[in-house]
Scaffold this active site. Structure first.
Site, PDB file in Angstrom:
ATOM      1  N   ARG A 193       1.628 -10.635   5.872  1.00  0.00           N
ATOM      2  CA  ARG A 193       3.260 -10.605   6.240  1.00  0.00           C
ATOM      3  C   ARG A 193       3.641  -9.975   7.522  1.00  0.00           C
ATOM      4  NH1 ARG A 193       6.085  -8.981   0.682  1.00  0.00           N
ATOM      5  NH2 ARG A 193       7.782  -9.796   1.809  1.00  0.00           N
TER       6      ARG A 193
ATOM      7  N   PRO B 230       0.844  -1.324   0.026  1.00  0.00           N
ATOM      8  CA  PRO B 230      -0.127  -0.035   0.063  1.00  0.00           C
ATOM      9  C   PRO B 230       1.106   1.179  -0.091  1.00  0.00           C
ATOM     10  CG  PRO B 230      -0.673  -1.663   1.924  1.00  0.00           C
ATOM     11  CD  PRO B 230       0.669  -2.127   1.459  1.00  0.00           C
ATOM     12  N   GLU B 231       0.660   2.027  -0.978  1.00  0.00           N
ATOM     13  CA  GLU B 231       1.403   3.563  -0.977  1.00  0.00           C
ATOM     14  C   GLU B 231       0.237   4.510  -0.402  1.00  0.00           C
ATOM     15  OE1 GLU B 231       4.365   3.498  -1.816  1.00  0.00           O
ATOM     16  OE2 GLU B 231       4.991   1.566  -2.559  1.00  0.00           O
TER      17      GLU B 231
ATOM     18  N   ARG C 189      20.669  16.884  -5.396  1.00  0.00           N
ATOM     19  CA  ARG C 189      20.766  15.453  -5.453  1.00  0.00           C
ATOM     20  C   ARG C 189      21.281  14.932  -6.973  1.00  0.00           C
ATOM     21  NH1 ARG C 189      17.262  16.643  -1.441  1.00  0.00           N
ATOM     22  NH2 ARG C 189      16.905  15.248   0.026  1.00  0.00           N
TER      23      ARG C 189
ATOM     24  N   HIS D 221      -4.855 -13.928   9.932  1.00  0.00           N
ATOM     25  CA  HIS D 221      -4.090 -12.754   9.844  1.00  0.00           C
ATOM     26  C   HIS D 221      -4.532 -11.445  10.415  1.00  0.00           C
ATOM     27  CE1 HIS D 221      -1.729 -15.409   7.294  1.00  0.00           C
ATOM     28  NE2 HIS D 221      -2.731 -15.744   6.497  1.00  0.00           N
TER      29      HIS D 221
END
Ligand SMILES: [Zn+2]
Length: 293
Positions: free
Chosen positions: A130, A2-3, A174, A112
């Site tokens: 996870r 998930p972002e 950068r 889970h």
């Protein structure tokens, strides 16, 4: 994984149900990435405030009703009533595979489901096969441990204080490829892999371009593209690349992706073949004709 858009979609899908709900029980499953840092029993009796988001973290503030006010203001949402004393809050991260849901009648606890917040209005639960996700108690957002976790984040993409000049100045410092800078989240959070690829395509910038070679006008275009892509993604319910869901609903942004996952197919803009390369061990998709150094 998930972002930011998926986390924002998650927030919108559960925040309304939680606002004003009183915690009745806290059920912990197997250990998550970080411990709760608090006896779960101490959260019982607190009221949930309005859930907010910073980067990919969700913050659920809790308060405890002052005794004098509990009966005096029956019409107000409890968490908003005068006299509610802050009781810290929960910082929630979905990790690699976490999904949050809220339901008045939640299903039986799944294998889970490693965190469940049972309230008088329903149950919030974190399903995370996870277990890279986390639920951490903190006395406040600007107190430890929340402060330290949030201090490394770049600007929020929709923060009006983040302007093209500041974004350009950050890029100037950068030398790494601009795609890598976007992914790092050091300048602006939210551009996870699919969104970084799509934003660079929309801004017509080659992902391999060193960040400090990007001119001020192109930096402005890129920042606008990041915002546009994230806005579109939130509207589409996020992206479901593997198994993401927010309150049980899958996202659909991946269906409108112009380059991500389209290697070998024609670019929708110019017809050239979309390319796939690897940058920093992540797949990058781009059009070598539309997107320039
Ligand atoms: Zn093209």
């Amino acid at each position: 994984m998930p972002e930011l858009p998926e986390v924002e979609v998650t927030r919108r899908s559960v925040a309304g149900g939680l606002l004003g709900a009183r915690v009745r029980d806290v059920q912990m499953g197997l250990p998550l990435r970080w411990p709760l840092g608090r006896d779960p029993g101490t959260l019982v009796g607190t009221d949930c405030g309005e859930m907010s988001r910073r980067g990919k973290y969700l913050w659920l503030p809790l308060s405890r009703q002052g005794r004098d006010h509990a009966s005096r203001l029956p019409g107000l949402p409890r968490a908003l009533a005068d006299g509610a004393e802050p009781a810290g809050g929960l910082l929630i991260h979905l990790g690699m595979s976490g999904a949050l849901a809220f339901g008045e009648a939640p299903p039986e606890r799944g294998r889970h489901d490693h965190f469940r917040l049972v309230t008088d209005r329903g149950c919030l639960w974190l399903n995370d096969p996870r277990r890279f996700g986390a639920v951490v108690w903190s006395p406040a957002l600007d107190a430890e441990p929340a402060r330290k976790l949030l201090s490394v984040l770049g600007a929020e993409p929709f923060d009006p204080l983040l302007d093209a000049a500041g974004f350009h100045a950050g890029l100037q410092g950068r030398r790494t490829p601009v795609k890598t800078v976007l992914l790092s989240g050091e300048l602006v959070v939210g551009a996870g892999n699919i969104y970084a690829c799509e934003a660079l395509h929309l801004a017509r910038i080659d992902p391999r371009t060193p960040a400090n070679k990007i001119s001020r006008p192109r930096a402005a275009r890129l920042l606008a593209a990041v915002r546009q892509v994230l806005r579109n993604a939130i509207e589409a319910g996020g992206s479901t690349l593997k198994d993401f869901s927010a309150n049980g609903a899958a996202g659909h942004y991946q269906e409108q992706a112009q380059v991500y996952g389209r290697a070998g197919q024609p670019c929708n803009t110019c017809g050239s073949v979309v390319r796939r390369i690897v940058q920093g061990q992540r797949a990058t998709f781009f059009c070598g004709v539309c997107q320039k150094h």
